[in-house]
Write a protein that holds these residues in place. Structure first.
Motif, PDB file in Angstrom:
ATOM      1  N   VAL A 129       0.867  -1.179   0.000  1.00  0.00           N
ATOM      2  CA  VAL A 129       0.000   0.000   0.000  1.00  0.00           C
ATOM      3  C   VAL A 129       0.905   1.231   0.000  1.00  0.00           C
ATOM      4  CG1 VAL A 129      -1.800   1.283   1.228  1.00  0.00           C
ATOM      5  CG2 VAL A 129      -1.732  -1.228   1.371  1.00  0.00           C
ATOM      6  N   ARG A 130       0.796   2.046  -1.026  1.00  0.00           N
ATOM      7  CA  ARG A 130       1.601   3.279  -1.110  1.00  0.00           C
ATOM      8  C   ARG A 130       0.699   4.466  -0.810  1.00  0.00           C
ATOM      9  NH1 ARG A 130       7.003   4.558  -0.925  1.00  0.00           N
ATOM     10  NH2 ARG A 130       7.487   6.310  -2.278  1.00  0.00           N
ATOM     11  N   VAL A 131       1.092   5.273   0.182  1.00  0.00           N
ATOM     12  CA  VAL A 131       0.380   6.503   0.511  1.00  0.00           C
ATOM     13  C   VAL A 131       1.130   7.643  -0.165  1.00  0.00           C
ATOM     14  CG1 VAL A 131      -0.431   8.026   2.348  1.00  0.00           C
ATOM     15  CG2 VAL A 131      -0.375   5.545   2.723  1.00  0.00           C
ATOM     16  N   VAL A 132       0.430   8.405  -1.002  1.00  0.00           N
ATOM     17  CA  VAL A 132       1.057   9.512  -1.715  1.00  0.00           C
ATOM     18  C   VAL A 132       0.378  10.826  -1.326  1.00  0.00           C
ATOM     19  CG1 VAL A 132       1.816   8.103  -3.658  1.00  0.00           C
ATOM     20  CG2 VAL A 132      -0.399   9.223  -3.758  1.00  0.00           C
ATOM     21  N   ALA A 133       1.188  11.866  -1.277  1.00  0.00           N
ATOM     22  CA  ALA A 133       0.689  13.216  -0.987  1.00  0.00           C
ATOM     23  C   ALA A 133       1.591  14.199  -1.723  1.00  0.00           C
ATOM     24  CB  ALA A 133       0.704  13.488   0.511  1.00  0.00           C
ATOM     25  N   SER A 134       1.007  15.273  -2.195  1.00  0.00           N
ATOM     26  CA  SER A 134       1.788  16.286  -2.893  1.00  0.00           C
ATOM     27  C   SER A 134       2.770  16.948  -1.928  1.00  0.00           C
ATOM     28  CB  SER A 134       0.850  17.356  -3.475  1.00  0.00           C
ATOM     29  OG  SER A 134       0.220  18.063  -2.419  1.00  0.00           O
ATOM     30  N   GLU A 135       3.827  17.534  -2.474  1.00  0.00           N
ATOM     31  CA  GLU A 135       4.781  18.255  -1.619  1.00  0.00           C
ATOM     32  C   GLU A 135       4.074  19.359  -0.851  1.00  0.00           C
ATOM     33  OE1 GLU A 135       8.502  19.602  -3.166  1.00  0.00           O
ATOM     34  OE2 GLU A 135       9.114  17.577  -3.769  1.00  0.00           O
ATOM     35  N   GLN A 136       3.122  20.024  -1.501  1.00  0.00           N
ATOM     36  CA  GLN A 136       2.379  21.095  -0.834  1.00  0.00           C
ATOM     37  C   GLN A 136       1.615  20.543   0.371  1.00  0.00           C
ATOM     38  OE1 GLN A 136      -0.461  23.117  -3.327  1.00  0.00           O
ATOM     39  NE2 GLN A 136      -1.128  24.477  -1.684  1.00  0.00           N
ATOM     40  N   SER A 137       0.947  19.406   0.218  1.00  0.00           N
ATOM     41  CA  SER A 137       0.220  18.789   1.336  1.00  0.00           C
ATOM     42  C   SER A 137       1.177  18.395   2.446  1.00  0.00           C
ATOM     43  CB  SER A 137      -0.544  17.545   0.869  1.00  0.00           C
ATOM     44  OG  SER A 137      -1.557  17.891  -0.039  1.00  0.00           O
ATOM     45  N   ARG A 138       2.306  17.833   2.070  1.00  0.00           N
ATOM     46  CA  ARG A 138       3.295  17.421   3.067  1.00  0.00           C
ATOM     47  C   ARG A 138       3.866  18.630   3.801  1.00  0.00           C
ATOM     48  NH1 ARG A 138       7.449  14.535  -0.202  1.00  0.00           N
ATOM     49  NH2 ARG A 138       8.374  13.983   1.799  1.00  0.00           N
ATOM     50  N   GLN A 139       4.109  19.710   3.078  1.00  0.00           N
ATOM     51  CA  GLN A 139       4.619  20.937   3.716  1.00  0.00           C
ATOM     52  C   GLN A 139       3.592  21.503   4.691  1.00  0.00           C
ATOM     53  OE1 GLN A 139       5.582  23.156   0.176  1.00  0.00           O
ATOM     54  NE2 GLN A 139       7.679  22.391   0.124  1.00  0.00           N
ATOM     55  N   GLN A 140       2.318  21.436   4.340  1.00  0.00           N
ATOM     56  CA  GLN A 140       1.270  21.910   5.245  1.00  0.00           C
ATOM     57  C   GLN A 140       1.222  21.081   6.526  1.00  0.00           C
ATOM     58  OE1 GLN A 140      -2.172  21.730   2.677  1.00  0.00           O
ATOM     59  NE2 GLN A 140      -1.794  23.773   1.829  1.00  0.00           N
ATOM     60  N   ARG A 141       1.725  19.855   6.461  1.00  0.00           N
ATOM     61  CA  ARG A 141       1.780  18.974   7.642  1.00  0.00           C
ATOM     62  C   ARG A 141       3.108  19.102   8.385  1.00  0.00           C
ATOM     63  NH1 ARG A 141      -0.299  14.364   3.657  1.00  0.00           N
ATOM     64  NH2 ARG A 141      -2.456  15.058   3.516  1.00  0.00           N
ATOM     65  N   GLY A 142       3.962  20.029   7.934  1.00  0.00           N
ATOM     66  CA  GLY A 142       5.212  20.291   8.643  1.00  0.00           C
ATOM     67  C   GLY A 142       6.470  19.733   8.009  1.00  0.00           C
ATOM     68  N   TRP A 143       6.350  19.157   6.798  1.00  0.00           N
ATOM     69  CA  TRP A 143       7.530  18.597   6.157  1.00  0.00           C
ATOM     70  C   TRP A 143       8.419  19.687   5.587  1.00  0.00           C
ATOM     71  CZ3 TRP A 143       8.812  18.597   0.788  1.00  0.00           C
ATOM     72  CH2 TRP A 143       9.938  17.826   0.465  1.00  0.00           C
ATOM     73  N   VAL A 144       9.712  19.555   5.837  1.00  0.00           N
ATOM     74  CA  VAL A 144      10.737  20.405   5.244  1.00  0.00           C
ATOM     75  C   VAL A 144      11.830  19.470   4.756  1.00  0.00           C
ATOM     76  CG1 VAL A 144      12.473  22.196   5.696  1.00  0.00           C
ATOM     77  CG2 VAL A 144      10.243  22.317   6.830  1.00  0.00           C
ATOM     78  N   PHE A 145      12.251  19.634   3.501  1.00  0.00           N
ATOM     79  CA  PHE A 145      13.292  18.775   2.955  1.00  0.00           C
ATOM     80  C   PHE A 145      14.539  18.864   3.821  1.00  0.00           C
ATOM     81  CE2 PHE A 145      17.008  17.727   0.480  1.00  0.00           C
ATOM     82  CZ  PHE A 145      16.628  16.574  -0.180  1.00  0.00           C
ATOM     83  N   THR A 146      15.078  17.702   4.191  1.00  0.00           N
ATOM     84  CA  THR A 146      16.282  17.620   5.008  1.00  0.00           C
ATOM     85  C   THR A 146      17.295  16.740   4.291  1.00  0.00           C
ATOM     86  OG1 THR A 146      14.926  17.798   7.008  1.00  0.00           O
ATOM     87  CG2 THR A 146      17.189  17.008   7.292  1.00  0.00           C
ATOM     88  N   THR A 147      18.440  17.326   3.926  1.00  0.00           N
ATOM     89  CA  THR A 147      19.504  16.584   3.276  1.00  0.00           C
ATOM     90  C   THR A 147      19.995  15.485   4.216  1.00  0.00           C
ATOM     91  OG1 THR A 147      20.170  18.559   2.050  1.00  0.00           O
ATOM     92  CG2 THR A 147      21.801  16.784   2.205  1.00  0.00           C
ATOM     93  N   GLY A 148      20.222  14.307   3.668  1.00  0.00           N
ATOM     94  CA  GLY A 148      20.676  13.176   4.460  1.00  0.00           C
ATOM     95  C   GLY A 148      19.530  12.366   5.042  1.00  0.00           C
ATOM     96  N   VAL A 149      18.312  12.904   4.916  1.00  0.00           N
ATOM     97  CA  VAL A 149      17.108  12.194   5.375  1.00  0.00           C
ATOM     98  C   VAL A 149      16.200  11.953   4.177  1.00  0.00           C
ATOM     99  CG1 VAL A 149      15.051  12.299   6.834  1.00  0.00           C
ATOM    100  CG2 VAL A 149      17.241  13.130   7.719  1.00  0.00           C
ATOM    101  N   ASP A 150      15.767  13.041   3.543  1.00  0.00           N
ATOM    102  CA  ASP A 150      14.803  12.928   2.441  1.00  0.00           C
ATOM    103  C   ASP A 150      15.424  12.438   1.142  1.00  0.00           C
ATOM    104  OD1 ASP A 150      12.229  13.846   3.632  1.00  0.00           O
ATOM    105  OD2 ASP A 150      13.472  15.574   4.125  1.00  0.00           O
ATOM    106  N   ASP A 151      16.744  12.377   1.084  1.00  0.00           N
ATOM    107  CA  ASP A 151      17.407  11.825  -0.097  1.00  0.00           C
ATOM    108  C   ASP A 151      18.127  10.512   0.235  1.00  0.00           C
ATOM    109  OD1 ASP A 151      19.335  12.992   1.506  1.00  0.00           O
ATOM    110  OD2 ASP A 151      20.219  14.234  -0.079  1.00  0.00           O
ATOM    111  N   ALA A 152      17.809   9.926   1.389  1.00  0.00           N
ATOM    112  CA  ALA A 152      18.405   8.655   1.812  1.00  0.00           C
ATOM    113  C   ALA A 152      17.496   7.484   1.442  1.00  0.00           C
ATOM    114  CB  ALA A 152      18.643   8.673   3.321  1.00  0.00           C
ATOM    115  N   GLU A 153      18.032   6.276   1.528  1.00  0.00           N
ATOM    116  CA  GLU A 153      17.251   5.085   1.177  1.00  0.00           C
ATOM    117  C   GLU A 153      15.994   4.961   2.026  1.00  0.00           C
ATOM    118  OE1 GLU A 153      17.507   0.262   0.535  1.00  0.00           O
ATOM    119  OE2 GLU A 153      19.122   1.248   1.628  1.00  0.00           O
ATOM    120  N   SER A 154      16.060   5.425   3.271  1.00  0.00           N
ATOM    121  CA  SER A 154      14.895   5.303   4.153  1.00  0.00           C
ATOM    122  C   SER A 154      13.697   6.095   3.616  1.00  0.00           C
ATOM    123  CB  SER A 154      15.243   5.767   5.565  1.00  0.00           C
ATOM    124  OG  SER A 154      15.603   7.134   5.560  1.00  0.00           O
TER     125      SER A 154
END
Length: 192
Positions: A129-154
């Motif tokens: 099951v893949r849950v998808v959300a736009s970057e805008q939706s994710r940002q509204q939930r508090g997401w901020v791109f973090t190098t070493g986290v958001d570009d990692a295998e996890s």
């Protein structure tokens, strides 16, 4: 080989980017199915517990969405990758120990090796099951791109996985989300 415990009727491997709503979707499904039928399992639980032990940290504080957890996130990712390289099923085996509900929702599936382990252990009972959300939706939930986290295998390990059995769009349209969840609930109930 699958660990001892109950044999599931269905294993749902839930994945998605940070702040896409993986936990929200898993909890919504469990509330509709009931805690006696559905267990929400988090691969990060055994990872954080072992990491806390080895690094003399507060395990409970690593479980919440706090600055404390974020301070250790990069190192936990690195440490977890080392554990997985030595034993790809280490955290998967730990998370299912003693689970007796017939439906298992693994709410933080992040790697192809996680999916492979569950498919090898539980075969056709496994659904992705893949849950998808736009970057805008994710940002509204508090997401901020973090190098070493958001570009990692996890975060990126399943970006090119291929076809998921289910895709849940969680862009903020509650009615659309409800329709998708209801279809998945009907499917789950048909497997019980």
């Amino acid at each position: 080989m699958a660990p001892r415990g109950g044999a599931p009727c269905l294993v749902l491997l839930v994945s998605g980017k940070r702040k896409s709503g993986k936990d929200f979707v898993a909890e919504a499904l469990r509330s509709r199915l009931g805690a006696d039928v559905c267990a929400v399992l988090r691969l990060s639980g055994p990872l954080k517990e072992q990491y806390a032990k080895e690094h003399d940290l507060d395990f409970q504080r690593l479980l919440d969405a706090s600055a404390y957890k974020e301070a250790f996130r990069r190192d936990m990712i690195r440490w977890g990758e080392e554990k997985r390289q030595a034993d790809p099923g280490f955290f998967c085996r730990k998370v299912v120990e003693g689970v007796f509900q017939p439906v298992w929702l693994v709410s933080d599936t992040r790697r192809v090796s996680d999916i492979q382990w569950f498919r090898e252990a539980y075969g056709a009972l496994t659904q992705t099951v893949r849950v998808v959300a736009s970057e805008q939706s994710r940002q509204q939930r508090g997401w901020v791109f973090t190098t070493g986290v958001d570009d990692a295998e996890s975060e990126c390990g399943l970006d090119n996985f291929g076809a998921f059995d289910w895709v849940i769009e969680n862009h903020g349209d509650e009615q659309r989300l409800e329709e998708q969840l209801e279809k998945l609930v009907v499917f789950v109930r048909s497997r019980l």
